[in-house]
Design an enzyme around this catalytic site. Sequence first.
Site, short mmCIF file in Angstrom:
data_model
loop_
_atom_site.label_atom_id
_atom_site.label_comp_id
_atom_site.label_asym_id
_atom_site.label_seq_id
_atom_site.Cartn_x
_atom_site.Cartn_y
_atom_site.Cartn_z
N SER A 90 0.80 -1.23 0.00
CA SER A 90 0.00 0.00 0.00
C SER A 90 0.83 1.27 0.00
O SER A 90 0.28 2.37 -0.06
CB SER A 90 -0.94 0.00 1.21
OG SER A 90 -0.19 0.03 2.42
N ASP A 140 -4.79 -8.08 7.03
CA ASP A 140 -4.06 -7.65 8.22
C ASP A 140 -3.09 -8.77 8.57
O ASP A 140 -3.50 -9.83 9.06
CB ASP A 140 -5.03 -7.38 9.38
CG ASP A 140 -4.28 -6.93 10.64
OD1 ASP A 140 -3.02 -6.97 10.66
OD2 ASP A 140 -4.95 -6.54 11.61
N TYR A 236 12.98 -3.27 17.26
CA TYR A 236 12.84 -3.40 15.79
C TYR A 236 14.06 -4.09 15.20
O TYR A 236 13.95 -4.99 14.37
CB TYR A 236 12.66 -2.00 15.19
CG TYR A 236 12.75 -1.98 13.69
CD1 TYR A 236 11.66 -2.34 12.89
CD2 TYR A 236 13.93 -1.61 13.06
CE1 TYR A 236 11.76 -2.34 11.50
CE2 TYR A 236 14.03 -1.59 11.67
CZ TYR A 236 12.94 -1.96 10.90
OH TYR A 236 13.04 -1.95 9.52
N LYS A 278 5.18 6.60 10.84
CA LYS A 278 4.44 5.64 11.66
C LYS A 278 5.18 5.38 12.97
O LYS A 278 4.57 5.22 14.02
CB LYS A 278 4.22 4.35 10.87
CG LYS A 278 3.34 4.58 9.65
CD LYS A 278 3.29 3.37 8.74
CE LYS A 278 2.54 3.69 7.46
NZ LYS A 278 2.66 2.61 6.45
N1 LIG Z 1 12.06 3.02 5.27
C1 LIG Z 1 13.25 2.57 5.65
O1 LIG Z 1 14.17 3.35 5.97
C2 LIG Z 1 13.52 1.10 5.67
C3 LIG Z 1 14.87 0.70 5.76
C4 LIG Z 1 15.17 -0.66 5.80
C5 LIG Z 1 14.15 -1.59 5.76
N2 LIG Z 1 12.85 -1.19 5.69
C6 LIG Z 1 11.82 -2.24 5.66
O2 LIG Z 1 11.12 -2.12 4.45
C7 LIG Z 1 9.82 -2.65 4.60
C8 LIG Z 1 8.82 -1.67 4.03
O3 LIG Z 1 8.88 -0.48 4.80
P1 LIG Z 1 8.58 0.96 4.20
O4 LIG Z 1 9.75 1.79 4.47
O5 LIG Z 1 8.07 0.86 2.80
O6 LIG Z 1 7.43 1.41 5.21
P2 LIG Z 1 5.96 1.97 5.00
O7 LIG Z 1 5.93 3.02 3.94
O8 LIG Z 1 5.48 2.29 6.36
O9 LIG Z 1 5.17 0.68 4.46
C9 LIG Z 1 4.94 -0.40 5.29
C10 LIG Z 1 3.98 -1.36 4.61
O10 LIG Z 1 3.74 -2.46 5.51
C11 LIG Z 1 2.34 -2.65 5.60
N3 LIG Z 1 1.94 -3.18 6.89
C12 LIG Z 1 2.34 -2.79 8.13
N4 LIG Z 1 1.66 -3.47 9.06
C13 LIG Z 1 0.81 -4.30 8.40
C14 LIG Z 1 -0.18 -5.25 8.80
N5 LIG Z 1 -0.47 -5.48 10.09
N6 LIG Z 1 -0.88 -5.90 7.83
C15 LIG Z 1 -0.62 -5.65 6.53
N7 LIG Z 1 0.29 -4.79 6.09
C16 LIG Z 1 0.98 -4.12 7.02
C17 LIG Z 1 1.75 -1.25 5.40
O11 LIG Z 1 0.41 -1.37 4.94
P3 LIG Z 1 -0.89 -0.93 5.76
O12 LIG Z 1 -0.49 0.02 6.84
O13 LIG Z 1 -1.78 -0.34 4.71
O14 LIG Z 1 -1.45 -2.21 6.31
C18 LIG Z 1 2.65 -0.71 4.30
O15 LIG Z 1 2.19 -1.13 3.05
C19 LIG Z 1 9.66 -2.97 6.08
O16 LIG Z 1 9.87 -4.33 6.31
C20 LIG Z 1 10.77 -2.14 6.73
O17 LIG Z 1 11.19 -2.72 7.95
C21 LIG Z 1 12.52 0.13 5.64
#
Ligand SMILES: NC(=O)c1ccc[n+]([C@@H]2O[C@H](COP(=O)([O-])OP(=O)(O)OC[C@H]3O[C@@H](n4cnc5c(N)ncnc54)[C@H](OP(=O)(O)O)[C@@H]3O)[C@@H](O)[C@H]2O)c1
Length: 330
Positions: A90, A140, A236, A278
């Site tokens: 999403s 979810d 985390y 978040k």
């Molecule tokens: N941003 C960074 O700096 C970074 C760095 C390294 C790794 N990561 C990893 O990359 C991945 C994606 O993160 P992002 O940065 O793209 O974050 P984001 O923009 O917050 O996206 C997180 C995604 O996870 C989904 N999600 C969270 N809880 C959920 C649940 N209970 N059920 C279904 N979907 C859920 C959210 O969808 P809904 O809320 O719509 O459910 C959203 O689509 C994560 O695993 C994060 O740990 C991020």
Amino acid sequence: MWPSVEVPRAEPRPEAGPQGVGSRRSSNISKLPAPAPAVTRELPSFSNSRLNSAIPVPSSPNEVGRRLGTMTRAGMERWRDRLALVTGASGGIGAAVARALVQQGLKVVGCARTVGNIEELAAECKSAGYPGTLIPYRCDLSNEEDILSMFSAVRSQHSGVDICINNAGMARPDSLLSGSTSGWKDMFNVNVLALSICTREAYQSMKERNVDDGHIININSMCGHRVPPQSVIHFYSATKYAVTALTEGLRQELLEAQTHIRATCISPGLVETQFAFKLYDKDPREAAATYEHIKCLRPEDVAEAVIYVLSTPPHVQVGDIQMRPTEQVT
Ligand SMILES: NC(=O)c1ccc[n+]([C@@H]2O[C@H](COP(=O)([O-])OP(=O)(O)OC[C@H]3O[C@@H](n4cnc5c(N)ncnc54)[C@H](OP(=O)(O)O)[C@@H]3O)[C@@H](O)[C@H]2O)c1
């Protein structure tokens, strides 16, 4: 993810917030990355640095496809019309990955709770004329019943999963000394348990259809490889260390099961997404600041890494791609 750059002196920040040298960019974070024309961006000005020059940066998600090159395109040919599940589609990295796979001609089931965002992305992919399709699914991931229903729907409507991208993840600011148990559970449920359930179900789906060339890709983090000195992300970080262990354990089990299904994780540093908003949901200024200290990775950079690992020949198994912003210190 949260690098803390200590070069000129910057407060350590979470995954989302590393380091900080120079760059004061305006925060431009949208839930779904929207196509935009290519631009030339100025890197933050470092004195005596060659980085100071203007270099072309592809800013459009559409460029992911264009930049892949002939070799990658050939490697992706075998995935055309096959089905990939992308969790957390999403926004952020998951949306970029889903878009890139649809551009490559795959059928993609994108799941998350905010299914409206995925529906918008699906419409965008359709109107762009991409060869694949994006199928939104509300799920979810903290609820096992939801996950099992999703796999059951994929089985009955689309046969099964050939690629599983475990991307969904989240952080709560719950330290080890005073954090809430519920915050820890939320992180554990999504980052570790849901990833493991999806992996198991994806493998079973491949096995029952004799799919021997599937791929399971976990979106890990640099926090899965070192513990940043920031209490808000210690738990985390533990969940991401678990992802490191789960990916290698999976590789070993797949081998023992005498399959050629591959296991990979991708470990980004700071990526500009909604992630920090978040984490710091009570302090949007802190969240925005996370992305202003350095030139962060973009979700499309991570999507390119996903396309790369998928496009390697079947005998090549990439274990982990660690990728930081060039300016990130830790
Ligand atoms: N941003 C960074 O700096 C970074 C760095 C390294 C790794 N990561 C990893 O990359 C991945 C994606 O993160 P992002 O940065 O793209 O974050 P984001 O923009 O917050 O996206 C997180 C995604 O996870 C989904 N999600 C969270 N809880 C959920 C649940 N209970 N059920 C279904 N979907 C859920 C959210 O969808 P809904 O809320 O719509 O459910 C959203 O689509 C994560 O695993 C994060 O740990 C991020």
